[in-house]
Design an enzyme around this catalytic site. Structure first.
Site, PDB file in Angstrom:
ATOM      1  N   ASN A 110       0.854  -1.182   0.000  1.00  0.00           N
ATOM      2  CA  ASN A 110       0.000   0.000   0.000  1.00  0.00           C
ATOM      3  C   ASN A 110       0.894   1.238   0.000  1.00  0.00           C
ATOM      4  OD1 ASN A 110      -2.927  -0.979   0.412  1.00  0.00           O
ATOM      5  ND2 ASN A 110      -1.748  -2.163   1.918  1.00  0.00           N
ATOM      6  N   GLU A 111       1.132   1.764  -1.190  1.00  0.00           N
ATOM      7  CA  GLU A 111       2.046   2.878  -1.372  1.00  0.00           C
ATOM      8  C   GLU A 111       1.428   4.187  -0.882  1.00  0.00           C
ATOM      9  OE1 GLU A 111       4.933   2.217  -2.007  1.00  0.00           O
ATOM     10  OE2 GLU A 111       5.238   0.826  -3.655  1.00  0.00           O
ATOM     11  N   PRO A 112       2.256   5.231  -0.709  1.00  0.00           N
ATOM     12  CA  PRO A 112       1.709   6.548  -0.339  1.00  0.00           C
ATOM     13  C   PRO A 112       0.554   6.941  -1.247  1.00  0.00           C
ATOM     14  CG  PRO A 112       4.098   6.598  -0.245  1.00  0.00           C
ATOM     15  CD  PRO A 112       3.731   5.251  -0.805  1.00  0.00           C
ATOM     16  N   SER A 119      -2.474   5.548  -0.611  1.00  0.00           N
ATOM     17  CA  SER A 119      -3.493   4.522  -0.361  1.00  0.00           C
ATOM     18  C   SER A 119      -4.476   5.015   0.697  1.00  0.00           C
ATOM     19  CB  SER A 119      -2.834   3.223   0.112  1.00  0.00           C
ATOM     20  OG  SER A 119      -1.992   2.695  -0.882  1.00  0.00           O
TER      21      SER A 119
END
Length: 658
Positions: A169-171, A173
């Site tokens: 879950n990347e920045p 998300s």
């Protein structure tokens, strides 16, 4: 079975942790932390089994949870812990990804856990990286439904990425995100580059559980180990909730716990500046290390030299308690200033008798001159990158300096360099009429292997040998510039490293015995080892453990009684000024000579195969850190130098360091 509270000391549940928005349990080292989490998992497995219910585990991959899996396997084998009633869901998988590939999380989980326990393979769930893109959405919905059908996840294990991502879950998300296909952040792909032998081979997409999926777990354990995670740990635990740092959403979970080793927790306020916590921090013990740290922190914060700090400065920045405990600001300033001043020495091996002056500070075993010195270099360039200036000083001042290159570093050479060197050998042999048939066979083999090589494929023995020779030649060239002759360069080729891939074997008795034999043969007065344990590949940590274990075995030897072990940094991080116990100043000429030594490592120049998270070249990192330390010493009111290399003396605490 110890309870959770039984397993965590009162010191780890310190009241000063109230500033932290996720309950933090800080352990001395990663092993202790991992054993604690494994015990909680085992307790839940047994509890669910007694109730006749399946235990649902959410599992992570990467280096962080591997020791947890090792402990679970041990409990299965030695304590009868059964996984027959366990169902697992992994957080994520690269896309596309075949299960047998080296980087596959299916393969990772099999090798580290599932192949060694009695779990029903029908109960193992990992996102499928083999699907057609158009089938991924349905697969993700099915993944969510399967978790919900089992009543949710009982325990979710998480690592944390440098961007603050959990799972993939990347920045950006959202709090409500569910299992889905995502595009990987550039930072994440850069961090994964070493596993894929180059960023260009890292998949651009992955399937991951969502933040919302994770937050529905009954219990969450967020783990982080090592100095490299300390910044994002502090932001996650003490910062505001933000989708730019997805891990901060764990602050909203009523049963989330953060599990850190001391290195990862280093930037939490309770360690970085505990005096800022006020009454909730309890009564601090103002010993010498904490006093030194606080005074340097104060001087740095307000931009004053140490000797100019006033009592008003201490009071205004929350250090009233320090003054109350230790006395006047003037006396404190002078004490810390003299302590820092005493760390500076241009003679790291000690002065010969004719060079000593009245008033010189005495050094350990000063009567021994010249000294026998050994520098252990995990990779073939760590020596000159991290302490090239000190090597130059030791050699120029007449000491007998040896360099022990612990690993070949052969996986960090580009394929094109191997081709270039095989062509050189072929041309040389043809020019002198030396067995042209074998020469042509070697050149053809290398060219064909490289041409047909698949991403992540292990090099052939011939290619590995060429790459190792390239790095050996570079190491000798760099050492010569520092003043170390070829015959004092030792290539240990420690067996743990010789896998041909990023993932190494565990440290073995053979590795340690090789180190023991080398130390016995040289009987050094000074030993220098890499102490920058943020090396993302773990090689530095393993190499340090080998040296310190070997030294510990030899501690009763007569020569060992006089030996001093110094820890250097530089390739991945630098010592903080309050930690430094020996500061070796470098002149402009020495810094340029150090740079020239680093430049001899041509295979790592311009673009290293495994650069880590720092975009600078290694020579730039080294110079920036050396100059940065010198500038800091200058701002604190000490002498001004072009650069400084810092060292910390090992005190014999094997467990705490490795």
């Amino acid at each position: 079975m110890p309870t959770e509270v039984d397993s965590v000391s009162m010191a780890q549940l310190d009241p000063r942790s109230q500033i932290e928005r996720i309950p933090c349990h800080v352990f001395r080292d990663a092993k202790d932390a991992s054993v604690y989490v494994a015990q909680q998992i085992a307790h839940t497995i047994r509890e669910r089994a007694e109730a006749g219910r399946p235990c649902v585990l959410g599992l992570a991959t990467g280096s962080t949870p591997t020791t947890i899996y090792d402990e679970l396997v041990r409990m299965h084998r030695e304590e009868g812990l059964s996984f027959a009633g366990v169902v697992t869901f992994n957080l994520d998988e690269y896309f596309p990804m075949q299960p047998e590939e080296l980087q596959s999380y299916v393969r990772f989980m099999n090798e580290h856990l599932f192949d060694h326990i009695d779990i029903d393979r029908a109960n193992v769930n990992i996102p499928d990286g083999t699907l057609a893109p158009e089938d991924v959405l349905a697969h993700c919905l099915e993944y969510e439904e399967k978790i919900a059908g089992l009543g949710g996840i009982d325990i979710q294990v998480l690592g944390i990425g440098r961007t603050g991502h959990i799972g993939f879950n990347e920045p950006g998300s959202s709090r409500e995100s569910r299992t889905r296909m995502i595009t990987l952040d550039k930072v994440t792909r850069n961090d994964a580059a070493s596993d894929f032998f180059g960023e260009e081979y890292v998949p651009r997409r992955a399937i991951t559980m969502g933040v919302g999926t994770i937050l529905e777990s009954r219990q969450v354990y967020l783990l982080a180990f090592g100095e490299g995670k300390s910044r994002v740990v502090a932001r996650t635990v003490e910062g505001d909730v933000s989708n730019s740092v997805p891990a901060t959403f764990l602050q909203l979970h009523k049963n989330a716990k953060a599990i850190f080793d001391e290195a990862a927790a280093a930037q939490l306020t309770r360690y970085e500046a505990p005096w800022l916590l006020g009454p909730m921090g309890g009564e601090l013990e103002w010993d010498e290390p904490l006093t030194r740290k606080a005074v340097i922190w104060l001087a740095t914060k307000i931009g004053k030299p140490i000797l100019k700090l006033t009592e008003e400065d201490y009071n205004e920045e929350g250090l009233q308690e320090l003054l109350a405990s230790r006395g006047r600001a003037y006396d404190l300033n002078l004490q810390v200033f003299r302590n820092l001043q005493a760390t500076i020495t241009g003679w790291p091996g000690g002065k010969p008798a004719h060079a000593r002056q009245p008033g010189d500070r005495p050094q350990r075993h000063e009567e021994i001159f010249p000294k026998r010195v050994i520098c252990f270099s995990p990779h073939p360039d760590d020596d000159v990158i991290s302490m090239g200036g000190t090597l130059i000083r030791l050699c120029d001042q007449g000491h007998e300096v040896h360099i022990a290159y612990q690993t070949s570093g052969n996986i960090a050479v580009f394929d094109d360099d191997a081709v270039r060197f095989s062509e050189f050998v072929s041309e040389f042999n043809r020019a002198f009429g030396l067995d042209p048939k074998k020469t042509d066979e070697l050149e053809d083999h290398v060219e064909q292997f490289v041409k047909n090589k698949q991403p992540g494929q292990v090099d052939s023995d011939h290619v590995q040998a060429i790459k190792a020779m390239i790095r050996r030649g570079e190491a000798r060239a760099g050492a010569r510039i520092a003043g170390v002759p070829n015959e004092r360069c030792v290539f240990m080729d420690m067996p743990f490293y010789q896998t041909g891939r990023v993932r190494k074997k565990p440290l073995s008795e053979e590795d340690i015995q090789i180190t023991v034999d080398l130390l016995q043969s040289i009987k050094p007065h000074q030993i220098y080892c890499a102490g920058d344990l943020s090396d993302p590949h773990g090689t530095h940590r393993t190499c340090l453990r080998a040296v310190l274990t070997a030294f510990d075995r030899l501690k009763d030897e007569d020569w060992c009684q006089q030996a001093v072990v110094w820890l250097y940094r530089g390739a991945w991080q630098e010592w903080e000024p309050h930690q430094i116990e020996m500061a070796v100043p470098l002149s402009p000429q020495e810094l340029l000579r150090k740079r020239a030594a680093i430049f001899k490592h041509e295979s790592q120049k311009d673009r290293a195969l495994f650069p880590g998270s720092d975009p600078r070249e290694f020579w730039q990192r080294a110079e920036d850190r050396n100059r940065g330390t010198a500038v800091l010493y200058d701002k604190l009111g000490l002498s001004e130098f072009e650069g400084i290399e810092g060292f910390v003396r090992w005190k014999g605490d094997l467990e705490g360091l490795v």
